[in-house]
Design a protein around this motif. Structure first.
Motif, mmCIF file in Angstrom:
data_model
loop_
_atom_site.group_PDB
_atom_site.id
_atom_site.type_symbol
_atom_site.label_atom_id
_atom_site.label_comp_id
_atom_site.label_asym_id
_atom_site.label_seq_id
_atom_site.Cartn_x
_atom_site.Cartn_y
_atom_site.Cartn_z
ATOM 1 N N SER A 147 10.875 -136.012 96.457
ATOM 2 C CA SER A 147 11.953 -136.459 97.219
ATOM 3 C C SER A 147 12.107 -135.271 98.046
ATOM 4 C CB SER A 147 13.091 -137.119 96.331
ATOM 5 O OG SER A 147 12.722 -138.182 95.791
ATOM 6 N N SER A 148 11.268 -134.390 98.609
ATOM 7 C CA SER A 148 11.728 -133.302 99.148
ATOM 8 C C SER A 148 11.809 -133.776 100.825
ATOM 9 C CB SER A 148 10.889 -132.223 99.091
ATOM 10 O OG SER A 148 9.568 -132.585 99.435
ATOM 11 N N ASN A 149 12.116 -133.115 101.357
ATOM 12 C CA ASN A 149 12.342 -133.313 102.923
ATOM 13 C C ASN A 149 10.707 -133.057 103.521
ATOM 14 O OD1 ASN A 149 14.783 -134.046 102.991
ATOM 15 N ND2 ASN A 149 15.540 -132.231 103.641
ATOM 16 N N ARG A 150 10.202 -133.455 104.641
ATOM 17 C CA ARG A 150 8.873 -133.660 105.139
ATOM 18 C C ARG A 150 8.854 -131.965 105.512
ATOM 19 N NH1 ARG A 150 5.999 -137.954 103.565
ATOM 20 N NH2 ARG A 150 7.218 -139.619 104.034
ATOM 21 N N LEU A 151 7.904 -131.648 105.269
ATOM 22 C CA LEU A 151 7.352 -130.052 105.629
ATOM 23 C C LEU A 151 6.630 -129.992 106.941
ATOM 24 C CD1 LEU A 151 6.745 -128.506 102.208
ATOM 25 C CD2 LEU A 151 8.845 -128.480 103.493
ATOM 26 N N SER A 152 6.214 -131.013 107.640
ATOM 27 C CA SER A 152 5.363 -131.269 108.764
ATOM 28 C C SER A 152 5.842 -132.349 109.561
ATOM 29 C CB SER A 152 4.122 -131.035 108.488
ATOM 30 O OG SER A 152 3.565 -132.319 107.950
ATOM 31 N N THR A 153 5.642 -132.216 110.884
ATOM 32 C CA THR A 153 5.723 -133.525 111.733
ATOM 33 C C THR A 153 4.177 -134.252 111.915
ATOM 34 O OG1 THR A 153 7.445 -132.375 112.824
ATOM 35 C CG2 THR A 153 6.214 -133.945 114.020
ATOM 36 N N VAL A 154 4.289 -135.394 111.831
ATOM 37 C CA VAL A 154 3.067 -136.211 111.978
ATOM 38 C C VAL A 154 3.139 -137.040 113.082
ATOM 39 C CG1 VAL A 154 1.599 -137.798 110.579
ATOM 40 C CG2 VAL A 154 2.637 -136.300 109.331
ATOM 41 N N THR A 155 2.219 -136.807 114.017
ATOM 42 C CA THR A 155 1.846 -137.597 115.099
ATOM 43 C C THR A 155 0.674 -138.434 115.208
ATOM 44 O OG1 THR A 155 3.352 -135.795 116.373
ATOM 45 C CG2 THR A 155 1.856 -137.417 117.689
ATOM 46 N N ALA A 156 0.812 -139.488 115.792
ATOM 47 C CA ALA A 156 -0.493 -140.455 116.128
ATOM 48 C C ALA A 156 -1.361 -139.762 116.962
ATOM 49 C CB ALA A 156 -0.150 -141.760 116.335
#
Length: 136
Positions: A121-130
């Protein structure tokens, strides 16, 4: 999470389903076919014997999953967002970036990503883009 893609290399070299995702014409897949694809993917990554009960459990899990579509360049999540889900990439390609510029990973259809958030349940460590139009 650190974007983790799982591609079962054993399947790619040993299984008659080796190219299960490559032969599918993405534009013509129905939602039912997408669910069957997701079910098959999960059945193939489970590291235990596939019993009828386990198959039923996986099918039940997939039936409860939410299908989402993203357009090219749309952000699925941003670095720092709360992490509460994982995705099976059924169609398209996504890219994970760190600090907005550094590409960490390219993920293609047939892969699981974002699962670390389910573990801790950690925060996202990266941004994911389509990168392309995407279905998860």
């Amino acid at each position: 999470d650190i974007l983790i893609a799982r591609e079962n290399s054993f399947l790619l070299t040993q299984s008659p389903q080796a190219h299960l995702y490559d032969d599918v014409d993405d534009g013509d897949m129905t939602e039912q076919e997408e669910r069957a694809q997701a079910t098959s993917f999960l059945e193939n990554i489970v590291p235990m014997e596939m019993t009828p009960q386990l198959k039923k459990t996986i099918a039940s899990f997939v039936a409860k999953c939410t299908r989402k579509e993203y357009n090219e360049s749309q952000i699925l999540w941003r670095e720092g967002d709360f992490s509460n889900c994982a995705n099976i990439l059924l169609r398209g390609t996504v890219c994970a970036t760190l600090d907005g510029t550094k590409v960490r990973e390219i993920v293609n259809k047939g892969n699981l990503f974002g699962e670390l958030g389910l573990v801790d349940s950690s925060n996202r460590l990266s941004t994911v883009t389509a990168v392309t139009n995407v279905v998860v």
